[in-house]
Every structure is written in C-alpha cells, then in structure tokens.
Design a protein around this motif. Structure first.
Motif, PDB file in Angstrom:
ATOM      1  N   ARG A   8      40.889 -98.900 130.548  1.00 40.22           N
ATOM      2  CA  ARG A   8      40.672 -99.381 131.924  1.00 40.22           C
ATOM      3  C   ARG A   8      40.155-100.813 131.930  1.00 40.22           C
ATOM      4  O   ARG A   8      40.575-101.635 132.736  1.00 40.22           O
ATOM      5  N   TYR A   9      39.226-101.112 131.044  1.00 46.33           N
ATOM      6  CA  TYR A   9      38.658-102.450 130.956  1.00 46.33           C
ATOM      7  C   TYR A   9      39.750-103.468 130.607  1.00 46.33           C
ATOM      8  O   TYR A   9      39.839-104.534 131.224  1.00 46.33           O
ATOM      9  N   ARG A  14      43.734-107.800 132.255  1.00 52.16           N
ATOM     10  CA  ARG A  14      45.103-108.303 132.199  1.00 52.16           C
ATOM     11  C   ARG A  14      45.696-108.587 133.576  1.00 52.16           C
ATOM     12  O   ARG A  14      46.663-109.318 133.689  1.00 52.16           O
ATOM     13  N   LEU A  15      45.112-108.023 134.616  1.00 52.67           N
ATOM     14  CA  LEU A  15      45.699-108.086 135.963  1.00 52.67           C
ATOM     15  C   LEU A  15      46.021-109.492 136.448  1.00 52.67           C
ATOM     16  O   LEU A  15      47.061-109.712 137.055  1.00 52.67           O
ATOM     17  N   SER A  16      45.132-110.430 136.214  1.00 52.10           N
ATOM     18  CA  SER A  16      45.321-111.782 136.753  1.00 52.10           C
ATOM     19  C   SER A  16      46.092-112.694 135.800  1.00 52.10           C
ATOM     20  O   SER A  16      46.186-113.893 136.049  1.00 52.10           O
ATOM     21  N   GLU A  26      44.540-112.371 126.494  1.00 57.34           N
ATOM     22  CA  GLU A  26      43.442-111.846 127.307  1.00 57.34           C
ATOM     23  C   GLU A  26      43.087-110.424 126.886  1.00 57.34           C
ATOM     24  O   GLU A  26      41.912-110.039 126.899  1.00 57.34           O
ATOM     25  N   GLN A  27      44.075-109.643 126.527  1.00 59.37           N
ATOM     26  CA  GLN A  27      43.802-108.289 126.028  1.00 59.37           C
ATOM     27  C   GLN A  27      42.923-108.364 124.786  1.00 59.37           C
ATOM     28  O   GLN A  27      41.973-107.592 124.649  1.00 59.37           O
ATOM     29  N   TRP A  34      34.488-105.862 125.701  1.00 57.03           N
ATOM     30  CA  TRP A  34      34.111-104.463 125.912  1.00 57.03           C
ATOM     31  C   TRP A  34      33.314-103.943 124.709  1.00 57.03           C
ATOM     32  O   TRP A  34      32.293-103.268 124.878  1.00 57.03           O
ATOM     33  N   SER A  35      33.765-104.260 123.517  1.00 54.06           N
ATOM     34  CA  SER A  35      33.088-103.783 122.303  1.00 54.06           C
ATOM     35  C   SER A  35      31.646-104.247 122.241  1.00 54.06           C
ATOM     36  O   SER A  35      30.763-103.509 121.790  1.00 54.06           O
TER      37      SER A  35
END
Length: 138
Positions: A8-9, A14-16, A26-27, A34-35
C-alpha cells in the motif's frame, strides 16, 4: 500483514509518478522510506532472520506484486527509450534491488535512529539510483 502494508505504501508513492523509470525509482525510494519507519517488519520481510521460516503464498503475494510492478516499469522504461533495449531483464532488476537493499541495509545497521531525510546512507540513494540508470541508459 507487513507485505500488505508495504504494498500500500509503495502504491501510494507511485501514484503521482509517470509510468516507467519515474515510477520504478520512486518505488525503490518508497521501499527504503517504509523500511525505516517499520524496521522490525522490514527485517522480517527482507532479511528472513528466523531460520527455516517460509512465508505462505498468500502472505508473500503482495511482495511478488511489487516485483512484478518493477518488471512492468522496466519494460515500460525500455519501450519509452528511457533505458537501453534489453534492459528489462532479471539481471537489471537484480542489480537494482541489490543497490537499493544495500543502501537500506547500511542505513538501518549503521544509523537505525535516523530518518530517511537525515540518514547518511539514504542521502546516497538517489546518486546510487542514477548510477544504475546511467549504466543502463541508451
């Protein structure tokens, strides 16, 4: 649960971004961000510190989806001319994940209390990503 949270994070990050190289990079950043906010879960997901532990297929499915998305982004980047023909390969993906996980591992083991923005190693992530891009540029 951890892979679902991570997925989800990453999806939100990645959306923008534009499909292809922009989303792929970006991923990579999002996985490290997140980590650093979830170091315990990250250790369980990425380093498998429990000998003999194998996640169930259902638990591992979100992680596979993240890797599949990276493969799609590589193919898109090649198709768009952002990366050289033939770079949408397992070797290119392995090198990318090795670079990213190396930065993340160094950061989390040497400055575990730092943030993504203040970390000595995470501060090198974009340079490392650009080295990878340069290596595979047309």
């Amino acid at each position: 649960m951890g892979n679902v949270e991570l997925s989800r994070y990453v999806d939100d990050a990645r959306l923008s971004r534009e499909p292809g190289l922009d989303q792929l990079l970006e991923q990579s950043r999002a996985i490290i961000r997140w980590s650093m906010t979830e170091p315990g879960l990250a250790a369980l997901l990425f380093w498998r510190p429990v000998p003999g532990f194998e996640p169930s297929e259902a638990a591992f499915a979100p992680a596979r989806a993240i890797v599949d998305q990276a493969r799609e982004d590589l193919a898109t980047a090649v198709a768009r001319g952002e990366l050289s023909p033939g770079v949408d390969s397992e070797d290119a993906l392995r090198l990318l994940t090795s670079v990213v996980s190396g930065i993340g591992s160094q950061q989390m083991s040497n400055e575990p209390g730092a943030t993504y923005e203040t970390g000595s190693y995470t501060g090198l992530l974009d340079d490392a990503l650009q080295m990878w891009v340069h290596h595979y540029s047309p």
